[in-house]
Design an enzyme around this catalytic site. Structure first.
Site, mmCIF file in Angstrom:
data_model
loop_
_atom_site.group_PDB
_atom_site.id
_atom_site.type_symbol
_atom_site.label_atom_id
_atom_site.label_comp_id
_atom_site.label_asym_id
_atom_site.label_seq_id
_atom_site.Cartn_x
_atom_site.Cartn_y
_atom_site.Cartn_z
ATOM 1 N N GLY A 196 -6.131 1.934 0.881
ATOM 2 C CA GLY A 196 -7.091 3.042 0.911
ATOM 3 C C GLY A 196 -7.052 3.781 2.227
ATOM 4 N N GLU A 218 -3.096 -1.296 3.724
ATOM 5 C CA GLU A 218 -2.149 -0.256 3.333
ATOM 6 C C GLU A 218 -2.883 1.080 3.365
ATOM 7 O OE1 GLU A 218 1.027 -0.404 2.837
ATOM 8 O OE2 GLU A 218 1.210 -2.577 3.049
ATOM 9 N N CYS A 253 -0.220 8.353 -0.664
ATOM 10 C CA CYS A 253 -0.253 7.956 0.749
ATOM 11 C C CYS A 253 1.036 8.317 1.487
ATOM 12 C CB CYS A 253 -0.535 6.456 0.878
ATOM 13 S SG CYS A 253 0.634 5.421 -0.028
#
Length: 484
Positions: A196, A218, A253
Site C-alpha cells: 500500500g 511493498e 505502484c
C-alpha cells in the site's frame, strides 16, 4: 470472516491463537500440506477465472485482458514455480566450517516463521492478495489475509473462495476496513506483509514494533522514465503507454510517474504520445472499454486537485477530460512541469503523466536522486555509457532498460522497494525466503576437545589462539610446538 460478526481485538486474539495451535501441531511444516494447498490455490484460480474477471470489472472496470495477464496468469505462474521448486527450496544447505570448530559440520535449515498477516492493496486486489499468500504457504506458515475494502467485490470473492477451497485451520480471510485492520495489528504476528502507501505503512510498522515483528512493506513512489533521443520512439512510447495507462490506468505502484527528456526532444516525444494514445484508446478515451476507471470518488478528487494546481493547469498538451459521474479521467500528458508543483510532490497513481525537460540527459540523474528512492526506474536509450550510468547512479527497487513494468513478471528477480518505496522483497524464491527463517545449525561430536577453550589461560594457549585467529597452518604448528 464476512458473516456479519464484529471483528474486534478479542476476535483477533482468538483467531491468532487458533492458528498458533495449528502451526504448533506441525501440520503446515510438511511438504505434503504445502503442495496440497498450493495445488488447491491453483485450482481455485482455474475454476473461477470468469468470477475474478467480473469482480475486477465491478471494482475498477478493469479490462479482462489486463485481469488475465497481470493478475490471473501471474498468480498461476507463482503457483507453478513454487510447486516445481518447493522441494529444492526446503532442502537444508550444507556449508563449510572453520578450523576453530574442527571437527564439525554445519548446515542452514529453513523453517517457517509461524503465523503471518498479509494486508493487501486495492489496485491489483487479486494478485497482491494471493501472491504473498503463496509465499507464506510455500514456506510452511499459517496465514491471515486482509484484502482491501476499497475493492469490495474482490474482497468478498476472496473470502468466499479461500473459505471454500483452502484449509481453514491454517488459512483465513478477514474482511473489513480500518477497525478490522486495527484489531489485527494489535495482535502478535511472526511477520506482517503490507502492500500500500507510506502513510499506512508507518502505522503498520509502529504496530509491528510493539512486538518486534518483522515486516515486508511493498510501497510505491515516483517512478521516473528517462527518454533518450537515439531510440525507436514508436516502440518506446508503446511500452511507456503499456506500463502507464495499460496497467490499471496508471493506478499501479510501478507505473511510470513522470518522464524526463531533453528540451530539444520533448516536442517529438509528445507528438508520438498523442498519436499512439489515440490509436489505442480512440478520440474519446472516456468511452474506451480498455481503460480502468478511477477506483473511487476520493481518488478522483485527489487527481483533479493535482490537475487544477495553478502551476500545471496550463501545461496540459493532451487529454485532461474527466467524467466524475463515471469516475473516468482520460490519459493526460503535461509538458514542462515545474519540479515544485503539487503533481511532483507525491505519487500520482492515476492517468496523468508529466514531462520534465532538461538541457542534457545526464541531468536527469540529479532530478531522480533529489527525491525519495522510487520503487522502479526506467530508461530508454541505445547509449551504452548512459545505460551503465543509469544502473550505477539510480537507486530504486528495480530498474528496467528499454521497457517499463515487465520486471514484475521475472520470478528470478526480487521485487521490492528501497528507502521510502519499501522494505523487503518477494516473488519466486524471494517470496519463500520472505516468510522463512534461516536457522544456523552446527554439529559436533565428542572427539577433538581442545583444552585451549578452558582455564587456566596460559601463554601457550594465547599463542595458539592468535595463530588460529590470524595465522596459517605453519603458525598453528609452530605455536603447538612452541617454535618461534
Amino acid at each position: 470472516m464476512s458473516d456479519g460478526i464484529v471483528f474486534d481485538a478479542e476476535a483477533g486474539s482468538s483467531l491468532v491463537n487458533e492458528l498458533r495451535l495449528t502451526f504448533a501441531s506441525g501440520k503446515t511444516r510438511t511438504y505434503a500440506w504445502r503442495v496440497s494447498q498450493l495445488t488447491t490455490l491453483s485450482n481455485l484460480i482455474d475454476d473461477h477465472e470468469q468470477q475474478i474477471i467480473e469482480a475486477l470489472r465491478s471494482d475498477l472496470a478493469k479490462p479482462p485482458l489486463e485481469t488475465v495477464a497481470y493478475e490471473i496468469a501471474m498468480l498461476k505462474n507463482s503457483c507453478n514455480v513454487a510447486l516445481k521448486e518447493l522441494k529444492h527450496w526446503m532442502t537444508s544447505e550444507k556449508v563449510k566450517t572453520s578450523i576453530a570448530t574442527f571437527p564439525s559440520s554445519a548446515e542452514i535449515v529453513t523453517e517457517p516463521l509461524g503465523v503471518v498477516l498479509v494486508i493487501s492493496a486495492w489496485n491489483y486486489p487479486f494478485l497482491l492478495s494471493l501472491d504473498p499468500v503463496i509465499g507464506a504457504i510455500a514456506a510452511g506458515n499459517a496465514v491471515v489475509l486482509k484484502p482491501s475494502e476499497i475493492s469490495p467485490a474482490t474482497s468478498s470473492l476472496l473470502a468466499k473462495l479461500l473459505w471454500d477451497y483452502m484449509d481453514n485451520s491454517s488459512v483465513r480471510v478477514v474482511e473489513g476496513a480500518v477497525d478490522e485492520t486495527s484489531a489485527l495489528l494489535q495482535q502478535k504476528w511472526d511477520k506482517i506483509f503490507y502492500t500500500g502507501n507510506g502513510r499506512v505503512a508507518r502505522v503498520v510498522m509502529a504496530a509491528a514494533a510493539k512486538h518486534l515483528t518483522p515486516v515486508v512493506l511493498e510501497l510505491g513512489g515516483k517512478s521516473p522514465v528517462v527518454v533518450d533521443s537515439n531510440i525507436n520512439l514508436e516502440v518506446a512510447i508503446r511500452r511507456i503507454i503499456a506500463g502507464k495507462w495499460g496497467s490499471n490506468n496508471g493506478q499501479a505502484c510501478i507505473s511510470p510517474d513522470y518522464i524526463i527528456t531533453t528540451k530539444e526532444y520533448a516536442p517529438k516525444l509528445v507528438d508520438a504520445l498523442k498519436a499512439e494514445l489515440e490509436k489505442f484508446y480512440g478520440k474519446n478515451p472516456l468511452d474506451s472499454q480498455d481503460l480502468s476507471r478511477i477506483v473511487n470518488s476520493n481518488h478522483f478528487a485527489r487527481l483533479t486537485k493535482l490537475l487544477d494546481d495553478d502551476k500545471v493547469s496550463g501545461k496540459i498538451v493532451y487529454g485532461g477530460e474527466k467524467d466524475e459521474s463515471k469516475l473516468r479521467i482520460a490519459p493526460t500528458v503535461l509538458l514542462d512541469i515545474p519540479r515544485d508543483s503539487l503533481i511532483m510532490s507525491e505519487e500520482i497513481f492515476g492517468p496523468l503523466l508529466p514531462i520534465i525537460t532538461v538541457d542534457k540527459l545526464e541531468e536527469s540523474f540529479d532530478v531522480i536522486n533529489s527525491g525519495p528512492k522510487p520503487l522502479a526506474a526506467y530508461v530508454f536509450t541505445n547509449n551504452k555509457a548512459l545505460k551503465e550510468q543509469f544502473v550505477t547512479t539510480v537507486s530504486a527497487g528495480g530498474l528496467v532498460v528499454n521497457d517499463t513494468a515487465i520486471h514484475l513478471a521475472v520470478h528470478t528477480l526480487p521485487f521490492g522497494g528501497v528507502g521510502e518505496s519499501g522494505v523487503g522483497a518477494y516473488h519466486g524464491k524471494f517470496s519463500f525466503d520472505a516468510f522463512s527463517h534461516k536457522k544456523a545449525v552446527l554439529y559436533r561430536g565428542f572427539m577433538g576437545d581442545a583444552s585451549i577453550r578452558y582455564p587456566p589461560y596460559t601463554n601457550t594457549k594465547m599463542r595458539l589462539l592468535k595463530a588460529l585467529i590470524g595465522g596459517g597452518i605453519l603458525d598453528i604448528i609452530r605455536s603447538l610446538f612452541r617454535w618461534s
